[in-house]
Design a protein around this motif. Structure first.
Motif, PDB file in Angstrom:
ATOM      1  N   ASP A 197      -8.005   1.900  -5.011  1.00  0.00           N
ATOM      2  CA  ASP A 197      -8.303   1.896  -3.581  1.00  0.00           C
ATOM      3  C   ASP A 197      -7.713   0.630  -2.969  1.00  0.00           C
ATOM      4  O   ASP A 197      -7.419  -0.335  -3.675  1.00  0.00           O
ATOM      5  N   PHE A 198      -7.526   0.639  -1.649  1.00  0.00           N
ATOM      6  CA  PHE A 198      -6.979  -0.519  -0.947  1.00  0.00           C
ATOM      7  C   PHE A 198      -7.863  -0.893   0.229  1.00  0.00           C
ATOM      8  O   PHE A 198      -8.471  -0.043   0.870  1.00  0.00           O
ATOM      9  N   ARG A 219       0.110   4.626  -5.410  1.00  0.00           N
ATOM     10  CA  ARG A 219      -0.880   3.685  -5.931  1.00  0.00           C
ATOM     11  C   ARG A 219      -2.283   4.057  -5.485  1.00  0.00           C
ATOM     12  O   ARG A 219      -3.256   3.863  -6.219  1.00  0.00           O
ATOM     13  N   ASP A 220      -2.385   4.602  -4.271  1.00  0.00           N
ATOM     14  CA  ASP A 220      -3.696   4.958  -3.732  1.00  0.00           C
ATOM     15  C   ASP A 220      -4.340   6.108  -4.487  1.00  0.00           C
ATOM     16  O   ASP A 220      -5.546   6.342  -4.360  1.00  0.00           O
ATOM     17  N   GLU A 221      -3.568   6.811  -5.300  1.00  0.00           N
ATOM     18  CA  GLU A 221      -4.132   7.856  -6.138  1.00  0.00           C
ATOM     19  C   GLU A 221      -4.866   7.278  -7.354  1.00  0.00           C
ATOM     20  O   GLU A 221      -5.694   7.954  -7.959  1.00  0.00           O
ATOM     21  N   GLY A 248      -6.037  -4.519  -3.753  1.00  0.00           N
ATOM     22  CA  GLY A 248      -6.370  -3.360  -4.560  1.00  0.00           C
ATOM     23  C   GLY A 248      -7.727  -3.522  -5.221  1.00  0.00           C
ATOM     24  O   GLY A 248      -8.076  -4.607  -5.689  1.00  0.00           O
ATOM     25  N   ARG A 261     -15.037  -3.359  -1.266  1.00  0.00           N
ATOM     26  CA  ARG A 261     -13.924  -3.141  -0.336  1.00  0.00           C
ATOM     27  C   ARG A 261     -14.377  -3.353   1.113  1.00  0.00           C
ATOM     28  O   ARG A 261     -13.673  -3.976   1.914  1.00  0.00           O
ATOM     29  N   GLU A 275     -11.674   2.377  -7.310  1.00  0.00           N
ATOM     30  CA  GLU A 275     -12.167   3.360  -6.356  1.00  0.00           C
ATOM     31  C   GLU A 275     -13.697   3.395  -6.306  1.00  0.00           C
ATOM     32  O   GLU A 275     -14.276   3.832  -5.310  1.00  0.00           O
ATOM     33  N   ILE A 334       0.855  -1.188   0.000  1.00  0.00           N
ATOM     34  CA  ILE A 334       0.000   0.000   0.000  1.00  0.00           C
ATOM     35  C   ILE A 334       0.890   1.236   0.000  1.00  0.00           C
ATOM     36  O   ILE A 334       1.698   1.427   0.915  1.00  0.00           O
ATOM     37  N   THR A 335       0.780   2.059  -1.037  1.00  0.00           N
ATOM     38  CA  THR A 335       1.560   3.288  -1.121  1.00  0.00           C
ATOM     39  C   THR A 335       0.648   4.447  -1.505  1.00  0.00           C
ATOM     40  O   THR A 335      -0.415   4.254  -2.106  1.00  0.00           O
ATOM     41  N   ASP A 336       1.070   5.660  -1.178  1.00  0.00           N
ATOM     42  CA  ASP A 336       0.291   6.854  -1.527  1.00  0.00           C
ATOM     43  C   ASP A 336       0.151   6.995  -3.034  1.00  0.00           C
ATOM     44  O   ASP A 336      -0.909   7.391  -3.534  1.00  0.00           O
TER      45      ASP A 336
END
Length: 241
Positions: A99-100, A94-96, A200, A209, A203, A90-92
């Protein structure tokens, strides 16, 4: 009356089918012990066992899809499958894009492995898998980064002299180093990277999720997730308290 009963039964069947939602689980199939293809040609490993259990607890039907790592996020976004469960940190960044879920592996270390203790990790050539947090770290470290599509190729690069060292998840490297009979060894310090490993999702799939988050929470609470982690990674890895 008979027609009414049949209609009611048909509606109940349709309702039951709708509840058994099919979720396509995307994974790489090339990153043991997280995920790999076994001798029967099937997806196997920690994440296969975990994913099947999560789907059972969430009352979902799982279908497994193999996808190369370098296109695993684009193919999730484009709808070729519904989740990524592939040892993804989980990284910032990838989170852009996606979603995780919450993490199902706590934050762990990355490590260097080489064929000699006398390697230059700061100015030498270091292999890493394309589109990983390890590749990003090496790119900014001052070393020369050589990227490969698969983790196996990063190990091969060290063995054939194309790279001085490989940088990857230590969980992935441990069995390779142990089974190399001294050909490979850990060098340098471990490096903590990422915010743990999570699933992952697109979004737009907040409901899905939430179902997986609830299932992961239940496995943490009853201790079964820790048992599964120890089964596949050994007793020395971090687990949940």
């Amino acid at each position: 009356m008979k027609n009414l009963i049949l209609t009611t039964a048909a509606l109940a069947l349709v309702s039951g089918m709708a509840m058994a939602q099919t979720v396509r689980m995307g994974t790489e199939g090339a990153y043991p012990p997280y995920n790999f293809i076994n001798d029967a040609g099937e997806i196997d490993g920690f994440e296969r066992e975990l994913g099947d259990e999560l789907c059972k607890r969430a009352e979902l039907t799982c279908e497994w899809v193999k996808n190369d790592w370098d296109s695993i996020i684009p193919n999730l976004v484009s709808g070729n499958y519904d989740t990524i469960i592939a040892g993804m940190s989980i990284t910032d960044e990838r989170d852009e894009v996606i979603d995780f879920t919450q993490d199902y592996i706590p934050p762990t270390a990355s490590a260097y492995a080489a064929a000699s203790e006398d390697v230059d990790l700061k100015g030498g050539v270091v292999a890493a898998q394309t589109a990983t947090i390890q590749a990003g770290y090496i790119a900014e470290s001052g070393a020369t980064l050589v990227e490969f599509a698969t983790p196996e190729e990063t190990i091969a690069a060290v063995r054939n002299g194309e790279a001085d060292a490989v940088f990857a998840d230590k969980d992935y490297l441990v069995p390779i180093v142990e089974e190399s009979n001294g050909e490979l060894m850990f060098v340098g310090d471990d490096v903590p990277l990422g915010g743990g490993v999570g699933m992952g999702l697109r979004e737009s799939d907040g409901e899905l999720r939430a179902k997986f988050d609830a299932a992961i929470t239940s496995m943490k609470e009853d201790g079964s997730l820790n048992e599964l982690i120890r089964k596949w990674f050994g007793d020395e890895v971090p687990v949940y308290e």
